[in-house]
Design a protein around this motif. Structure first.
Motif, PDB file in Angstrom:
ATOM      1  N   ALA A   1     -48.804  -1.054  43.027  1.00 21.78           N
ATOM      2  CA  ALA A   1     -47.977   0.147  42.955  1.00 21.78           C
ATOM      3  C   ALA A   1     -46.579  -0.185  42.445  1.00 21.78           C
ATOM      4  CB  ALA A   1     -47.895   0.810  44.333  1.00 21.78           C
ATOM      5  N   ASP A   2     -46.068   0.702  41.604  1.00 17.40           N
ATOM      6  CA  ASP A   2     -44.692   0.603  41.135  1.00 17.40           C
ATOM      7  C   ASP A   2     -43.754   1.380  42.046  1.00 17.40           C
ATOM      8  OD1 ASP A   2     -45.465  -0.719  38.632  1.00 17.40           O
ATOM      9  OD2 ASP A   2     -46.329   1.233  38.120  1.00 17.40           O
ATOM     10  N   LEU A   3     -44.335   2.335  42.786  1.00 15.08           N
ATOM     11  CA  LEU A   3     -43.542   3.211  43.647  1.00 15.08           C
ATOM     12  C   LEU A   3     -44.409   3.661  44.821  1.00 15.08           C
ATOM     13  CD1 LEU A   3     -40.948   5.008  44.096  1.00 15.08           C
ATOM     14  CD2 LEU A   3     -42.139   6.768  42.753  1.00 15.08           C
ATOM     15  N   ILE A   4     -43.795   3.761  45.996  1.00 16.38           N
ATOM     16  CA  ILE A   4     -44.447   4.344  47.160  1.00 16.38           C
ATOM     17  C   ILE A   4     -43.707   5.631  47.497  1.00 16.38           C
ATOM     18  CG2 ILE A   4     -44.989   4.097  49.614  1.00 16.38           C
ATOM     19  CD1 ILE A   4     -44.935   1.025  49.176  1.00 16.38           C
ATOM     20  N   MET A   5     -44.450   6.703  47.685  1.00 16.68           N
ATOM     21  CA  MET A   5     -43.897   7.974  48.148  1.00 16.68           C
ATOM     22  C   MET A   5     -44.310   8.124  49.603  1.00 16.68           C
ATOM     23  SD  MET A   5     -42.409   9.598  45.507  1.00 16.68           S
ATOM     24  CE  MET A   5     -42.461  11.344  45.848  1.00 16.68           C
ATOM     25  N   VAL A   6     -43.332   8.402  50.466  1.00 17.03           N
ATOM     26  CA  VAL A   6     -43.617   8.543  51.899  1.00 17.03           C
ATOM     27  C   VAL A   6     -42.703   9.623  52.468  1.00 17.03           C
ATOM     28  CG1 VAL A   6     -42.021   6.695  52.569  1.00 17.03           C
ATOM     29  CG2 VAL A   6     -43.946   7.243  54.037  1.00 17.03           C
ATOM     30  N   GLY A   7     -43.203  10.349  53.439  1.00 17.38           N
ATOM     31  CA  GLY A   7     -42.404  11.387  54.086  1.00 17.38           C
ATOM     32  C   GLY A   7     -41.637  10.842  55.262  1.00 17.38           C
ATOM     33  N   SER A   8     -40.636  11.608  55.674  1.00 19.77           N
ATOM     34  CA  SER A   8     -39.841  11.257  56.843  1.00 19.77           C
ATOM     35  C   SER A   8     -39.785  12.458  57.770  1.00 19.77           C
ATOM     36  CB  SER A   8     -38.423  10.863  56.429  1.00 19.77           C
ATOM     37  OG  SER A   8     -37.614  10.694  57.577  1.00 19.77           O
ATOM     38  N   HIS A   9     -39.960  12.193  59.046  1.00 14.62           N
ATOM     39  CA  HIS A   9     -39.886  13.263  60.044  1.00 14.62           C
ATOM     40  C   HIS A   9     -38.454  13.485  60.517  1.00 14.62           C
ATOM     41  CE1 HIS A   9     -44.228  13.509  60.387  1.00 14.62           C
ATOM     42  NE2 HIS A   9     -44.238  12.193  60.351  1.00 14.62           N
TER      43      HIS A   9
ATOM     44  N   SER B   1     -40.681   4.497  62.951  1.00  6.68           N
ATOM     45  CA  SER B   1     -40.473   5.216  61.708  1.00  6.68           C
ATOM     46  C   SER B   1     -41.246   4.495  60.613  1.00  6.68           C
ATOM     47  CB  SER B   1     -38.988   5.264  61.352  1.00  6.68           C
ATOM     48  OG  SER B   1     -38.825   5.751  60.040  1.00  6.68           O
ATOM     49  N   VAL B   2     -42.294   5.140  60.153  1.00 10.12           N
ATOM     50  CA  VAL B   2     -43.104   4.552  59.088  1.00 10.12           C
ATOM     51  C   VAL B   2     -42.256   4.391  57.834  1.00 10.12           C
ATOM     52  CG1 VAL B   2     -45.097   4.900  57.590  1.00 10.12           C
ATOM     53  CG2 VAL B   2     -45.265   5.435  60.030  1.00 10.12           C
ATOM     54  N   SER B   3     -41.501   5.441  57.479  1.00  8.14           N
ATOM     55  CA  SER B   3     -40.699   5.365  56.254  1.00  8.14           C
ATOM     56  C   SER B   3     -39.679   4.233  56.335  1.00  8.14           C
ATOM     57  CB  SER B   3     -40.011   6.697  55.967  1.00  8.14           C
ATOM     58  OG  SER B   3     -39.177   7.090  57.039  1.00  8.14           O
ATOM     59  N   ASN B   4     -39.061   4.029  57.486  1.00 10.30           N
ATOM     60  CA  ASN B   4     -38.095   2.946  57.654  1.00 10.30           C
ATOM     61  C   ASN B   4     -38.771   1.592  57.472  1.00 10.30           C
ATOM     62  OD1 ASN B   4     -35.508   1.841  58.305  1.00 10.30           O
ATOM     63  ND2 ASN B   4     -36.261   1.418  60.366  1.00 10.30           N
ATOM     64  N   TYR B   5     -39.944   1.425  58.053  1.00  7.81           N
ATOM     65  CA  TYR B   5     -40.682   0.175  57.902  1.00  7.81           C
ATOM     66  C   TYR B   5     -41.000  -0.080  56.426  1.00  7.81           C
ATOM     67  CZ  TYR B   5     -44.098  -3.518  58.334  1.00  7.81           C
ATOM     68  OH  TYR B   5     -44.760  -4.712  58.197  1.00  7.81           O
ATOM     69  N   VAL B   6     -41.508   0.945  55.753  1.00  2.16           N
ATOM     70  CA  VAL B   6     -41.918   0.791  54.355  1.00  2.16           C
ATOM     71  C   VAL B   6     -40.717   0.461  53.468  1.00  2.16           C
ATOM     72  CG1 VAL B   6     -42.936   1.985  52.362  1.00  2.16           C
ATOM     73  CG2 VAL B   6     -43.969   2.225  54.637  1.00  2.16           C
ATOM     74  N   VAL B   7     -39.600   1.146  53.684  1.00  4.82           N
ATOM     75  CA  VAL B   7     -38.396   0.877  52.888  1.00  4.82           C
ATOM     76  C   VAL B   7     -37.987  -0.585  53.009  1.00  4.82           C
ATOM     77  CG1 VAL B   7     -35.900   1.311  52.797  1.00  4.82           C
ATOM     78  CG2 VAL B   7     -37.500   3.232  52.839  1.00  4.82           C
ATOM     79  N   HIS B   8     -38.108  -1.142  54.203  1.00  5.87           N
ATOM     80  CA  HIS B   8     -37.642  -2.513  54.428  1.00  5.87           C
ATOM     81  C   HIS B   8     -38.671  -3.609  54.149  1.00  5.87           C
ATOM     82  CE1 HIS B   8     -34.469  -0.289  56.570  1.00  5.87           C
ATOM     83  NE2 HIS B   8     -33.729  -1.282  56.117  1.00  5.87           N
ATOM     84  N   HIS B   9     -39.941  -3.241  53.973  1.00  5.49           N
ATOM     85  CA  HIS B   9     -40.967  -4.266  53.791  1.00  5.49           C
ATOM     86  C   HIS B   9     -41.771  -4.156  52.500  1.00  5.49           C
ATOM     87  CE1 HIS B   9     -40.192  -4.430  58.142  1.00  5.49           C
ATOM     88  NE2 HIS B   9     -40.448  -5.711  58.001  1.00  5.49           N
ATOM     89  N   ALA B  10     -41.641  -3.084  51.775  1.00  5.87           N
ATOM     90  CA  ALA B  10     -42.436  -2.903  50.551  1.00  5.87           C
ATOM     91  C   ALA B  10     -41.961  -3.834  49.449  1.00  5.87           C
ATOM     92  CB  ALA B  10     -42.351  -1.453  50.075  1.00  5.87           C
ATOM     93  N   ALA B  11     -42.916  -4.243  48.621  1.00  3.96           N
ATOM     94  CA  ALA B  11     -42.606  -5.120  47.492  1.00  3.96           C
ATOM     95  C   ALA B  11     -42.238  -4.325  46.234  1.00  3.96           C
ATOM     96  CB  ALA B  11     -43.812  -6.027  47.217  1.00  3.96           C
TER      97      ALA B  11
ATOM     98  N   LYS C   1     -46.045   3.586  36.639  1.00 12.30           N
ATOM     99  CA  LYS C   1     -47.402   3.926  36.216  1.00 12.30           C
ATOM    100  C   LYS C   1     -48.348   4.138  37.390  1.00 12.30           C
ATOM    101  CE  LYS C   1     -47.106   4.234  31.855  1.00 12.30           C
ATOM    102  NZ  LYS C   1     -47.221   5.582  31.303  1.00 12.30           N
ATOM    103  N   ASN C   2     -48.076   3.490  38.519  1.00 11.01           N
ATOM    104  CA  ASN C   2     -48.943   3.585  39.694  1.00 11.01           C
ATOM    105  C   ASN C   2     -48.113   3.969  40.912  1.00 11.01           C
ATOM    106  OD1 ASN C   2     -51.369   2.676  38.379  1.00 11.01           O
ATOM    107  ND2 ASN C   2     -50.472   0.629  38.381  1.00 11.01           N
ATOM    108  N   ILE C   3     -48.446   5.115  41.492  1.00  7.46           N
ATOM    109  CA  ILE C   3     -47.712   5.608  42.657  1.00  7.46           C
ATOM    110  C   ILE C   3     -48.657   5.689  43.846  1.00  7.46           C
ATOM    111  CG2 ILE C   3     -46.336   7.489  43.621  1.00  7.46           C
ATOM    112  CD1 ILE C   3     -45.687   8.343  40.722  1.00  7.46           C
ATOM    113  N   LEU C   4     -48.296   4.970  44.916  1.00 11.52           N
ATOM    114  CA  LEU C   4     -49.032   5.079  46.172  1.00 11.52           C
ATOM    115  C   LEU C   4     -48.377   6.192  46.978  1.00 11.52           C
ATOM    116  CD1 LEU C   4     -51.158   3.897  48.154  1.00 11.52           C
ATOM    117  CD2 LEU C   4     -49.276   2.599  49.140  1.00 11.52           C
ATOM    118  N   VAL C   5     -49.187   7.156  47.415  1.00  9.34           N
ATOM    119  CA  VAL C   5     -48.676   8.307  48.154  1.00  9.34           C
ATOM    120  C   VAL C   5     -49.227   8.255  49.576  1.00  9.34           C
ATOM    121  CG1 VAL C   5     -48.340  10.793  48.118  1.00  9.34           C
ATOM    122  CG2 VAL C   5     -48.851   9.588  45.979  1.00  9.34           C
TER     123      VAL C   5
END
Length: 151
Positions: free
Chosen positions: A111-119, A131-141, A3-7
């Motif tokens: 947020a139920d989901l985070i959308m993030v890009g990868s370079h 790598s922001v995406s790597n950090y987020v994948v490993h630390h997001a709740a 229902k809630n997506i952080l982009v």
């Protein structure tokens, strides 16, 4: 149910791709979007250089203000595009290190989901530049969807 997506968006070449894929996902789910841009010292050389004179400080402040205005305008334009597509969107601009800021805001906002890009950084460049995406994948709740650049 999502229902809630952080982009997490920046003003590089992955931004539009992340946004487009988010709209495709959010529309049928009637999900709300929270569009986030994190201003960081690493994005602009003038921000990381210590100002020594009034002239240097003014140049730094002017450059930061320009960056902030441009990034906010990008977010607002994307929010308008989302609303035109029938997707509710709000915007937030923050300052700091992107990975931790994204994870904290996702938690705060629920947020139920985070959308993030990868370079697509690998090896030494990932280690040096991070790598922001790597950090987020490993630390997001919550769940994270990483949008990759086309091959």
């Amino acid at each position: 149910m999502i229902k809630n997506i952080l982009v997490a968006l920046d003003d590089d070449d992955t931004c539009q791709r992340v946004f487009d894929q988010t709209i495709e996902l959010a529309h049928p789910l009637h999900a709300n979007l929270h569009l986030l841009n994190v201003l960081m010292p690493e994005r602009d050389d003038s921000v990381t250089q210590a100002p020594y004179s009034d002239k240097d400080w003014k140049m730094y402040a002017d450059r930061y203000r320009e960056l902030k205005i441009a990034s906010l305008k990008l977010l607002e334009n994307l929010a308008d595009t989302a609303k035109t597509a029938g997707v509710n969107a709000e915007v937030t601009q923050a300052f700091g290190t992107p990975g931790p800021v994204i994870c904290q805001l996702a938690k705060t906002w629920g947020a139920d989901l985070i959308m993030v890009g990868s370079h697509g950084r690998r090896g030494l460049s990932e280690m040096l530049l991070g790598s922001v995406s790597n950090y987020v994948v490993h630390h997001a709740a919550c769940s994270v969807m990483v949008v990759h650049e086309p091959a």
